[in-house]
Design a protein around this motif. Structure first.
Motif, short mmCIF file in Angstrom:
data_model
loop_
_atom_site.label_atom_id
_atom_site.label_comp_id
_atom_site.label_asym_id
_atom_site.label_seq_id
_atom_site.Cartn_x
_atom_site.Cartn_y
_atom_site.Cartn_z
N GLU A 4 0.85 -1.11 0.33
CA GLU A 4 0.31 0.30 0.28
C GLU A 4 0.48 1.27 0.04
OE1 GLU A 4 -2.45 1.27 2.99
OE2 GLU A 4 -3.20 0.46 3.00
N TYR A 5 0.64 1.94 -0.69
CA TYR A 5 1.21 3.47 -0.95
C TYR A 5 0.48 4.34 -0.17
CZ TYR A 5 3.60 1.18 -4.99
OH TYR A 5 3.81 0.76 -6.00
N THR A 6 1.71 5.30 1.06
CA THR A 6 0.86 6.00 1.80
C THR A 6 1.98 7.08 2.26
OG1 THR A 6 -0.39 6.02 3.60
CG2 THR A 6 1.47 4.56 3.77
N ASP A 7 2.16 7.94 2.80
CA ASP A 7 2.75 8.65 3.89
C ASP A 7 3.21 8.76 5.22
OD1 ASP A 7 0.50 9.33 5.14
OD2 ASP A 7 0.35 11.22 3.72
N GLY A 8 3.73 9.79 5.14
CA GLY A 8 4.50 9.01 6.56
C GLY A 8 3.42 9.21 7.98
N LYS A 9 2.65 9.48 7.60
CA LYS A 9 1.81 9.71 8.45
C LYS A 9 0.79 8.60 8.76
CE LYS A 9 1.41 14.92 7.91
NZ LYS A 9 2.51 15.51 8.44
N ASN A 10 1.45 7.68 8.19
CA ASN A 10 -0.04 6.60 8.06
C ASN A 10 0.81 6.25 8.95
OD1 ASN A 10 0.17 3.57 7.82
ND2 ASN A 10 -1.20 4.54 6.31
N GLU A 11 -0.77 5.48 10.26
CA GLU A 11 -0.90 4.70 11.48
C GLU A 11 0.76 3.84 11.28
OE1 GLU A 11 -2.02 6.31 14.71
OE2 GLU A 11 -2.40 7.80 13.83
N ASP A 12 -0.29 2.68 10.71
CA ASP A 12 0.90 1.54 10.19
C ASP A 12 2.29 1.64 9.96
OD1 ASP A 12 -1.29 -0.05 10.87
OD2 ASP A 12 -1.84 -0.30 8.30
N PHE A 13 2.19 3.07 9.70
CA PHE A 13 4.00 2.71 9.04
C PHE A 13 4.86 3.32 10.60
CE2 PHE A 13 7.16 6.25 7.79
CZ PHE A 13 8.33 5.44 7.48
N ILE A 14 4.12 4.39 11.12
CA ILE A 14 4.60 5.05 12.12
C ILE A 14 4.71 3.73 13.28
CG2 ILE A 14 3.71 6.02 14.41
CD1 ILE A 14 2.40 8.30 12.41
N GLY A 15 4.08 2.71 13.33
CA GLY A 15 3.89 1.71 14.19
C GLY A 15 5.02 1.31 13.99
N LEU A 16 4.92 0.58 12.62
CA LEU A 16 6.23 -0.60 11.87
C LEU A 16 7.72 0.69 12.77
CD1 LEU A 16 4.52 -1.60 8.93
CD2 LEU A 16 5.42 -2.73 10.73
N CYS A 17 7.23 1.73 12.25
CA CYS A 17 8.78 2.70 12.68
C CYS A 17 9.00 2.12 14.07
CB CYS A 17 9.16 4.55 12.26
SG CYS A 17 8.96 4.44 10.62
N HIS A 18 8.13 2.67 14.88
CA HIS A 18 8.85 2.06 17.11
C HIS A 18 9.18 0.48 16.70
CE1 HIS A 18 7.12 6.11 17.48
NE2 HIS A 18 5.45 5.24 17.65
#
Length: 150
Positions: A4-18
């Motif tokens: 899925e293409y998204t941006d830096g505000k995506n909740e799943d992306f933020i969780g994966l970054c943690h």
């Protein structure tokens, strides 16, 4: 698998970054041992993200941000441990490279390091070459910087 293409505000992306930060902390013996790198991993400037899903479960991510008009910098590449070794990271990187190329970028650069054995193996296997350390990593002796033409 779904990409899925998204941006830096995506909740799943933020969780994966943690999760990536937790992994890095365990790898180097704590956040204090990577404190010099933390300012360069903020999500504020990241607008191009791909999150990988297994059904509805976010299992990996990769992103890039503009470095200059011809070059983008890869940031925050991560695959959850259970899903490693299945070729997902290669597919993810190919999609990320395609996205950057479609936006007019000619090169990708990235910063990694020797402790990131699997990441380094991935980057070498898909054509990235070591370059002189760039930008904020010039004086960071544990950094290994790489580049690839898109």
């Amino acid at each position: 698998m779904r990409f899925e293409y998204t941006d830096g505000k995506n909740e799943d992306f933020i969780g994966l970054c943690h999760s990536l930060d937790d992994f890095l902390n365990s790898l180097v013996g704590g956040e204090e041992n990577r404190a010099d790198y933390i300012p360069y991993n903020a999500l504020d400037d990241i607008h191009d993200v791909i999150v990988v899903y297994d059904e509805d479960n976010p299992i990996g991510c990769a992103s890039f941000k503009k470095y200059d008009n011809k070059c983008a910098e890869i940031k925050r590449v991560f695959i959850k441990e259970k899903y490693r070794g299945k070729g997902i990271s290669q597919k993810l990187m190919a999609k990320l490279e395609g996205l950057a190329k479609n936006q007019g970028y000619s090169f990708f650069i990235l910063e990694s390091g020797e402790p990131l054995v699997a990441a380094m193996k991935l980057y070498y296997s898909i054509g990235y070459k070591v370059i002189s350390n760039y930008g904020p990593y010039v004086d960071m002796k544990n950094s290994i910087c790489m580049r690839k033409a898109l």
